[in-house]
Design a protein around this motif. Structure first.
Motif, short mmCIF file in Angstrom:
data_model
loop_
_atom_site.label_atom_id
_atom_site.label_comp_id
_atom_site.label_asym_id
_atom_site.label_seq_id
_atom_site.Cartn_x
_atom_site.Cartn_y
_atom_site.Cartn_z
N GLU A 144 0.84 -1.10 0.04
CA GLU A 144 -0.04 0.11 0.01
C GLU A 144 0.87 1.43 0.04
OE1 GLU A 144 -4.21 0.93 2.13
OE2 GLU A 144 -2.67 0.05 3.43
N HIS A 145 0.57 2.07 -0.83
CA HIS A 145 1.37 3.31 -1.06
C HIS A 145 0.62 4.59 -1.24
CE1 HIS A 145 4.71 0.90 -3.63
NE2 HIS A 145 4.77 0.65 -2.31
N PRO A 146 0.17 4.84 0.12
CA PRO A 146 -0.67 6.24 0.20
C PRO A 146 0.40 7.29 0.28
CG PRO A 146 -0.08 5.37 2.47
CD PRO A 146 0.25 4.20 1.45
N GLY A 147 -0.32 8.34 -0.31
CA GLY A 147 0.64 9.64 -0.71
C GLY A 147 1.18 9.56 -2.09
N LEU A 148 1.72 8.51 -2.30
CA LEU A 148 2.51 8.14 -3.67
C LEU A 148 1.80 7.95 -4.75
CD1 LEU A 148 5.72 6.14 -2.37
CD2 LEU A 148 5.39 8.82 -2.91
N MET A 149 0.40 7.08 -4.49
CA MET A 149 -0.45 6.93 -5.74
C MET A 149 -1.84 7.14 -5.15
SD MET A 149 0.86 2.83 -6.07
CE MET A 149 0.22 2.49 -7.58
N GLU A 150 -2.63 7.62 -6.32
CA GLU A 150 -4.26 7.83 -5.87
C GLU A 150 -4.85 6.69 -5.44
OE1 GLU A 150 -5.72 10.68 -5.89
OE2 GLU A 150 -3.76 11.64 -6.87
N GLU A 151 -5.88 6.50 -4.58
CA GLU A 151 -6.56 5.42 -3.83
C GLU A 151 -6.73 4.30 -4.69
OE1 GLU A 151 -9.33 6.34 -1.24
OE2 GLU A 151 -8.32 7.39 0.22
N ASP A 152 -7.18 4.69 -5.84
CA ASP A 152 -7.76 3.59 -6.94
C ASP A 152 -6.43 3.31 -8.01
OD1 ASP A 152 -7.66 6.12 -8.41
OD2 ASP A 152 -9.61 5.51 -9.51
N GLN A 153 -5.19 3.79 -7.76
CA GLN A 153 -4.50 3.43 -8.72
C GLN A 153 -3.62 2.08 -8.33
OE1 GLN A 153 -1.90 7.23 -9.02
NE2 GLN A 153 -1.99 6.96 -11.09
N PHE A 154 -2.95 1.20 -9.32
CA PHE A 154 -2.27 0.19 -8.81
C PHE A 154 -1.41 -0.14 -10.05
CE2 PHE A 154 -5.65 -1.16 -11.54
CZ PHE A 154 -5.21 -2.11 -12.50
N ASP A 155 -0.36 -0.92 -9.58
CA ASP A 155 0.53 -1.23 -10.37
C ASP A 155 0.77 -2.89 -10.29
OD1 ASP A 155 2.11 -1.28 -12.74
OD2 ASP A 155 4.03 -0.59 -11.62
#
Length: 349
Positions: A144-155
């Motif tokens: 989980e990358h809060p602050g680096l990615m939008e909540e619904d973004q993923f990779d």
């Protein structure tokens, strides 16, 4: 007569992807990796997959890859069940270019915010990809990358490991002039070129739920998210039986950059682009974006997801076996000198 098309896409570069810079990076990484080796490691960085000699005539083969910005199409469309298949295909189909049978897979999922149901949907796609490739999903990591990615973004990234008997391994060393090239049909765009695709549909102001002319009644999301074909079981079987000498997984850079990786020094290929018909999505992208043929060939697979090199007397059998397994296949040309891929016919002019 060849067309003079060379690798490297200006359109892709304008979309933000510099393949020349990527090639330079691989060269630098190869030098760095050479200082982190040990007994048993084989092959330099830059091949389809890395090899590790186990002794007793067996070799482990490993590859890692991602899905690229196709994940943004999946996120925007709200359809998360297919990109996991893409992920496995990108890795397992690299591994099988050595003749290895994929054994197991691990995934890495980075998200802006963990939503259990979304994570499960993404991993369900990975599991389906593993079923298609015939390998086990051993586990993975969700970060989980809060602050680096939008909540619904993923990779997504993945790692596949296989094994091959040295006697049935395949590669450039098993290719000679006069060998026949058999192409396995792509299911669509697969997982490359999506930075350019996203720029094209953005400029055209197309919504993913639209059903534009030329896609056979499918929505844009359906056409773009068609999962990458998984060729690994077929190619591994053909390699074990000695029916193919080499294979090239056609990913970033298209046929022009990937086919030479399956050929020995001094040899290239003469291909007839009129021997197959690419899926309609390629013509749609070219027309909508005004992308010239040279850039299309240097960015996309153009309807061929895997190239196989076989002896002339086995080509018909390879095509028949491929079709029986559910993969359309065509004889596309021959291996010949000098180096380079030469395309004939009107499609590339």
């Amino acid at each position: 007569m060849g067309t003079g098309i060379t690798p490297g896409s200006d359109a892709y570069r304008r979309a933000g992807v510099d393949l020349d810079a990527a090639a330079r990076a691989v060269s630098l990484i190869a030098d760095i990796a050479a200082g982190a080796s040990r007994a048993g490691a084989a092959d330099a960085v830059g091949g389809f997959a890395g090899r590790f000699d186990l002794g007793d005539g067996r070799t482990l083969v490993a590859a890692t890859d991602g899905v690229g910005t196709k994940t943004e199409i999946a996120r925007a469309a709200g359809r998360l069940d297919t990109v996991g298949i893409d992920l496995v295909a990108m890795c397992a189909d690299d591994v099988v270019c050595t003749g290895a049978e994929p054994l197991f897979f691990l995934d890495y999922l980075a998200v802006g915010k963990v939503v259990a149901e979304r994570v499960a949907e993404l991993v369900a796609g990975v599991a389906e990809g593993c079923r298609r490739a015939g390998c086990a999903l051993l586990g993975g990591e969700t970060a989980e990358h809060p602050g680096l990615m939008e909540e619904d973004q993923f990779d997504l990234a993945g790692f596949c490991v296989g094994v091959v008997d040295d006697a049935t391994s395949i590669g450039p060393e098993r290719v000679t002039a006069g060998d026949v090239l058999v192409g396995l049909a792509a299911s669509g765009l697969h997982s490359n070129g999506f930075s350019l695709v996203r720029e094209v549909i953005g400029r055209a102001r197309l919504a993913l739920d639209e059903r534009p002319e030329g896609l056979g009644g499918r929505s844009l999301a359906e056409a773009l998210l068609e999962p990458t074909a998984v060729y690994a079981p077929l190619v591994a079987g053909l390699a074990r039986e000695g029916l193919v000498g080499a294979a090239a997984h056609v990913t970033g850079g298209g046929i022009l950059e990937n086919l030479p990786r399956a050929l020995p020094p001094g040899l290239g290929a003469d291909l007839d682009p009129g021997a197959w018909t690419p899926p309609a999505v390629f013509d749609f992208v070219a027309r909508t974006g005004g992308i010239p043929p040279a850039d299309m060939w240097s960015t996309f697979n153009m309807g061929i997801g895997m190239m196989l090199v076989t002896r002339p007397d086995r080509a018909a059998e390879v095509v028949e076996r491929a079709r029986a397994s559910g993969h359309d296949a065509h004889v596309l040309g021959r291996v010949s000198a000098p180096e380079g891929v030469r395309l004939g016919g009107s499609r590339t002019s």
